[in-house]
Design a protein around this motif. Structure first.
Motif, PDB file in Angstrom:
ATOM      1  N   PHE A 191       3.537  -0.475   5.081  1.00  0.00           N
ATOM      2  CA  PHE A 191       3.937  -1.835   4.718  1.00  0.00           C
ATOM      3  C   PHE A 191       4.363  -2.628   5.949  1.00  0.00           C
ATOM      4  CE2 PHE A 191       5.033   0.222   0.554  1.00  0.00           C
ATOM      5  CZ  PHE A 191       4.214  -0.551  -0.252  1.00  0.00           C
ATOM      6  N   GLN A 192       4.096  -3.937   5.904  1.00  0.00           N
ATOM      7  CA  GLN A 192       4.735  -4.878   6.800  1.00  0.00           C
ATOM      8  C   GLN A 192       5.945  -5.429   6.049  1.00  0.00           C
ATOM      9  OE1 GLN A 192       4.045  -5.330   9.821  1.00  0.00           O
ATOM     10  NE2 GLN A 192       1.904  -4.776  10.136  1.00  0.00           N
ATOM     11  N   ARG A 193       7.141  -5.293   6.618  1.00  0.00           N
ATOM     12  CA  ARG A 193       8.361  -5.678   5.930  1.00  0.00           C
ATOM     13  C   ARG A 193       8.986  -6.897   6.581  1.00  0.00           C
ATOM     14  NH1 ARG A 193       7.834  -0.272   6.395  1.00  0.00           N
ATOM     15  NH2 ARG A 193       8.494   1.154   4.735  1.00  0.00           N
ATOM     16  N   THR A 194       9.355  -7.883   5.758  1.00  0.00           N
ATOM     17  CA  THR A 194      10.187  -8.997   6.198  1.00  0.00           C
ATOM     18  C   THR A 194      11.310  -9.145   5.186  1.00  0.00           C
ATOM     19  OG1 THR A 194       9.039 -10.728   4.948  1.00  0.00           O
ATOM     20  CG2 THR A 194       8.123 -10.153   7.116  1.00  0.00           C
ATOM     21  N   THR A 195      12.231 -10.028   5.445  1.00  0.00           N
ATOM     22  CA  THR A 195      13.340 -10.226   4.509  1.00  0.00           C
ATOM     23  C   THR A 195      12.878 -10.812   3.191  1.00  0.00           C
ATOM     24  OG1 THR A 195      13.781 -12.392   5.491  1.00  0.00           O
ATOM     25  CG2 THR A 195      15.044 -10.506   6.332  1.00  0.00           C
ATOM     26  N   ARG A 196      11.714 -11.453   3.189  1.00  0.00           N
ATOM     27  CA  ARG A 196      11.230 -12.118   1.977  1.00  0.00           C
ATOM     28  C   ARG A 196      10.010 -11.458   1.351  1.00  0.00           C
ATOM     29  NH1 ARG A 196      11.440 -18.632   3.246  1.00  0.00           N
ATOM     30  NH2 ARG A 196      13.691 -18.783   3.662  1.00  0.00           N
ATOM     31  N   ARG A 197       9.330 -10.637   2.118  1.00  0.00           N
ATOM     32  CA  ARG A 197       8.024 -10.204   1.632  1.00  0.00           C
ATOM     33  C   ARG A 197       7.713  -8.773   2.035  1.00  0.00           C
ATOM     34  NH1 ARG A 197       2.311 -12.867   3.474  1.00  0.00           N
ATOM     35  NH2 ARG A 197       0.990 -11.979   1.858  1.00  0.00           N
ATOM     36  N   LEU A 198       6.980  -8.091   1.155  1.00  0.00           N
ATOM     37  CA  LEU A 198       6.487  -6.749   1.409  1.00  0.00           C
ATOM     38  C   LEU A 198       4.968  -6.790   1.249  1.00  0.00           C
ATOM     39  CD1 LEU A 198       7.653  -3.823   1.860  1.00  0.00           C
ATOM     40  CD2 LEU A 198       7.381  -3.500  -0.600  1.00  0.00           C
ATOM     41  N   SER A 199       4.232  -6.495   2.308  1.00  0.00           N
ATOM     42  CA  SER A 199       2.771  -6.557   2.228  1.00  0.00           C
ATOM     43  C   SER A 199       2.172  -5.295   2.837  1.00  0.00           C
ATOM     44  CB  SER A 199       2.230  -7.798   2.946  1.00  0.00           C
ATOM     45  OG  SER A 199       2.605  -7.800   4.303  1.00  0.00           O
ATOM     46  N   LEU A 200       1.033  -4.894   2.313  1.00  0.00           N
ATOM     47  CA  LEU A 200       0.359  -3.688   2.778  1.00  0.00           C
ATOM     48  C   LEU A 200      -0.298  -3.919   4.131  1.00  0.00           C
ATOM     49  CD1 LEU A 200      -1.329  -2.574  -0.539  1.00  0.00           C
ATOM     50  CD2 LEU A 200       0.362  -1.249   0.713  1.00  0.00           C
ATOM     51  N   THR A 201      -0.201  -2.914   4.983  1.00  0.00           N
ATOM     52  CA  THR A 201      -1.007  -2.917   6.194  1.00  0.00           C
ATOM     53  C   THR A 201      -2.427  -2.505   5.829  1.00  0.00           C
ATOM     54  OG1 THR A 201      -0.525  -0.600   6.671  1.00  0.00           O
ATOM     55  CG2 THR A 201       1.011  -2.256   7.558  1.00  0.00           C
TER      56      THR A 201
ATOM     57  N   ALA B  49      -3.940   0.162   6.855  1.00  0.00           N
ATOM     58  CA  ALA B  49      -3.863   1.583   6.529  1.00  0.00           C
ATOM     59  C   ALA B  49      -3.218   1.792   5.165  1.00  0.00           C
ATOM     60  CB  ALA B  49      -3.072   2.320   7.607  1.00  0.00           C
ATOM     61  N   GLY B  50      -2.222   0.949   4.834  1.00  0.00           N
ATOM     62  CA  GLY B  50      -1.555   1.065   3.549  1.00  0.00           C
ATOM     63  C   GLY B  50      -2.477   0.750   2.392  1.00  0.00           C
ATOM     64  N   GLU B  51      -3.311  -0.273   2.555  1.00  0.00           N
ATOM     65  CA  GLU B  51      -4.258  -0.625   1.493  1.00  0.00           C
ATOM     66  C   GLU B  51      -5.276   0.488   1.288  1.00  0.00           C
ATOM     67  OE1 GLU B  51      -6.317  -2.352  -1.518  1.00  0.00           O
ATOM     68  OE2 GLU B  51      -4.344  -2.912  -0.731  1.00  0.00           O
ATOM     69  N   ALA B  52      -5.764   1.066   2.373  1.00  0.00           N
ATOM     70  CA  ALA B  52      -6.730   2.166   2.257  1.00  0.00           C
ATOM     71  C   ALA B  52      -6.088   3.373   1.575  1.00  0.00           C
ATOM     72  CB  ALA B  52      -7.248   2.543   3.640  1.00  0.00           C
ATOM     73  N   PHE B  53      -4.840   3.682   1.938  1.00  0.00           N
ATOM     74  CA  PHE B  53      -4.147   4.820   1.330  1.00  0.00           C
ATOM     75  C   PHE B  53      -3.890   4.564  -0.151  1.00  0.00           C
ATOM     76  CE2 PHE B  53      -0.160   7.301   0.570  1.00  0.00           C
ATOM     77  CZ  PHE B  53      -0.707   8.564   0.754  1.00  0.00           C
ATOM     78  N   ARG B  54      -3.511   3.327  -0.487  1.00  0.00           N
ATOM     79  CA  ARG B  54      -3.280   2.992  -1.893  1.00  0.00           C
ATOM     80  C   ARG B  54      -4.522   3.223  -2.734  1.00  0.00           C
ATOM     81  NH1 ARG B  54      -4.422  -0.609  -5.489  1.00  0.00           N
ATOM     82  NH2 ARG B  54      -5.669  -1.798  -4.020  1.00  0.00           N
ATOM     83  N   GLN B  55      -5.674   2.777  -2.238  1.00  0.00           N
ATOM     84  CA  GLN B  55      -6.915   2.958  -2.985  1.00  0.00           C
ATOM     85  C   GLN B  55      -7.252   4.435  -3.148  1.00  0.00           C
ATOM     86  OE1 GLN B  55     -10.066   0.628  -1.248  1.00  0.00           O
ATOM     87  NE2 GLN B  55      -8.914  -1.294  -1.390  1.00  0.00           N
ATOM     88  N   ASP B  56      -6.893   5.253  -2.160  1.00  0.00           N
ATOM     89  CA  ASP B  56      -7.203   6.687  -2.222  1.00  0.00           C
ATOM     90  C   ASP B  56      -6.328   7.424  -3.227  1.00  0.00           C
ATOM     91  OD1 ASP B  56      -9.217   6.530  -0.343  1.00  0.00           O
ATOM     92  OD2 ASP B  56      -7.936   7.102   1.346  1.00  0.00           O
ATOM     93  N   VAL B  57      -5.040   7.011  -3.355  1.00  0.00           N
ATOM     94  CA  VAL B  57      -4.107   7.845  -4.121  1.00  0.00           C
ATOM     95  C   VAL B  57      -3.725   7.288  -5.481  1.00  0.00           C
ATOM     96  CG1 VAL B  57      -3.115   8.756  -2.003  1.00  0.00           C
ATOM     97  CG2 VAL B  57      -2.019   6.801  -3.118  1.00  0.00           C
ATOM     98  N   GLN B  58      -3.918   5.984  -5.720  1.00  0.00           N
ATOM     99  CA  GLN B  58      -3.352   5.405  -6.930  1.00  0.00           C
ATOM    100  C   GLN B  58      -3.878   6.045  -8.201  1.00  0.00           C
ATOM    101  OE1 GLN B  58      -3.502   1.146  -7.184  1.00  0.00           O
ATOM    102  NE2 GLN B  58      -2.051   1.110  -8.853  1.00  0.00           N
ATOM    103  N   GLY B  59      -5.193   6.141  -8.333  1.00  0.00           N
ATOM    104  CA  GLY B  59      -5.768   6.728  -9.537  1.00  0.00           C
ATOM    105  C   GLY B  59      -5.359   8.175  -9.723  1.00  0.00           C
ATOM    106  N   SER B  60      -5.307   8.921  -8.625  1.00  0.00           N
ATOM    107  CA  SER B  60      -4.927  10.330  -8.709  1.00  0.00           C
ATOM    108  C   SER B  60      -3.474  10.490  -9.132  1.00  0.00           C
ATOM    109  CB  SER B  60      -5.144  11.005  -7.343  1.00  0.00           C
ATOM    110  OG  SER B  60      -6.507  10.956  -6.974  1.00  0.00           O
ATOM    111  N   LEU B  61      -2.608   9.606  -8.614  1.00  0.00           N
ATOM    112  CA  LEU B  61      -1.193   9.678  -8.991  1.00  0.00           C
ATOM    113  C   LEU B  61      -1.019   9.401 -10.478  1.00  0.00           C
ATOM    114  CD1 LEU B  61       1.826   9.866  -8.227  1.00  0.00           C
ATOM    115  CD2 LEU B  61       1.751   7.397  -7.814  1.00  0.00           C
TER     116      LEU B  61
END
Length: 312
Positions: free
Chosen positions: A49-59, A61-73
């Motif tokens: 994640f890229q973290r700021t005080t107002r926002r949380l957004s995927l990097t 690498a984070g987006e690629a990892f999310r696509q790999d694991v979400q369905g399996s989780l």
């Protein structure tokens, strides 16, 4: 198990857009979710994640990892829950989103027999006329109409979502007769704002012969709640355009009557919405089956049809 907890916190944070929202879904504190994600990042050696005080957004690498694991989780969690359900029965918290008056009038009475049949399920229901984001908001199921069918969500139609015109007997007796849609022009209207846009949609009436006609009511009263519109109509404030399921209790109590009974608005379907998963949690599956069977037994699909004798 620590890695699995970290993956769960990561996936729910990515769905919800914040650690705080993910914490509500997971039953943890925001600090615990953040720490679990941080440990996972250290273990993987990448920033998710890229973290700021107002926002949380995927990097990237984070987006690629999310696509790999979400369905399996999701499949793993549901497999574990369903394995337990085979010996203990369906269990857990069932989060449902329901429209205000409709949920109270029709769905709450279905809850008692459901909880009696499945004592290990706990009901956590939200009543709101606005459509929810089923995945991001962490709901197991929603009931309503007009939802955007987003990827990963299934809609199962329960009944037609016809809209009809209603008014009090006094209002209709005090003015010129309304025999055709053209007679609506200039009459006081009680209309519903869209919960998504805040605007009043220009609905079109139709009849069984395929004819169509515009609704030219004077926009005298605007509401965002159909039950309030029915109440205002019963008090003689004008002609309301509401869904049949909203109007039916008021018609049955004699508080309002149908205006132009041969005409109605096609509004799609009243549907059940739930995640599109091959392995649906047992608590969600038995709830869906219970609602579908209750609609069948009570003939709600028939009663919510604009051509049903109860609303003519």
């Amino acid at each position: 198990m620590d890695t699995l907890n970290g993956i769960a916190c990561f996936v729910r944070s990515a769905e919800a857009g914040s650690f705080a929202a993910a914490a509500r879904v997971l039953g943890l504190t925001p600090a615990a979710v953040g720490k679990n994600v941080a440990r996972l990042e250290v273990e993987l050696g990448v920033r998710l994640f890229q973290r700021t005080t107002r926002r949380l957004s995927l990097t990237e690498a984070g987006e690629a990892f999310r696509q790999d694991v979400q369905g399996s989780l999701d499949q793993l969690n549901h497999a574990m829950a369903n394995a337990s359900a085979r010996t203990t029965g369906p269990a857990g918290e069932l989060r449902a989103a329901l429209p205000n008056a409709f949920g109270r009038e029709y769905i709450v009475p279905m809850l008692d027999t459901f909880l009696t049949s499945f004592p290990s399920i706990r009901a956590d229901w939200r009543f709101d006329n606005r459509p929810v984001d089923l995945i991001a908001d962490g709901f197991d199921v929603a009931i309503g109409g007009g939802f955007d069918l987003r990827p990963g969500v299934v809609a199962r139609a329960l009944a037609p979502a016809h809209r009809i015109l209603i008014a009090s007997h006094r209002f209709l007796d005090d003015g010129p007769a309304i025999a055709t849609p053209a007679d609506l022009a200039g009459r006081s209207g009680i209309l519903i704002r869209s919960p998504q846009t805040g605007r009043v949609r220009d609905w079109v009436l139709s009849n069984r012969y395929g004819a169509e006609a515009a609704i030219e009511l004077d926009r005298r009263v605007l509401f965002d709640d159909p039950d309030a519109a029915c109440h205002a109509a019963a008090l003689g404030m004008g002609i309301a355009l509401v869904a049949v399921q909203s109007a039916l209790p008021w018609i049955e109590r004699g508080r309002v009557k149908r205006v132009l009974p041969d005409w109605w608005v096609e509004g799609g379907n009243l549907s059940l919405y739930y995640p599109a998963q091959a392995l649906l949690p047992q608590k969600t599956r038995v709830f869906i089956d219970h609602i579908v069977e209750s609609f069948r037994v009570q003939d709600l699909a028939g009663r919510f049809n604009a051509l049903h004798p109860a609303v003519l």
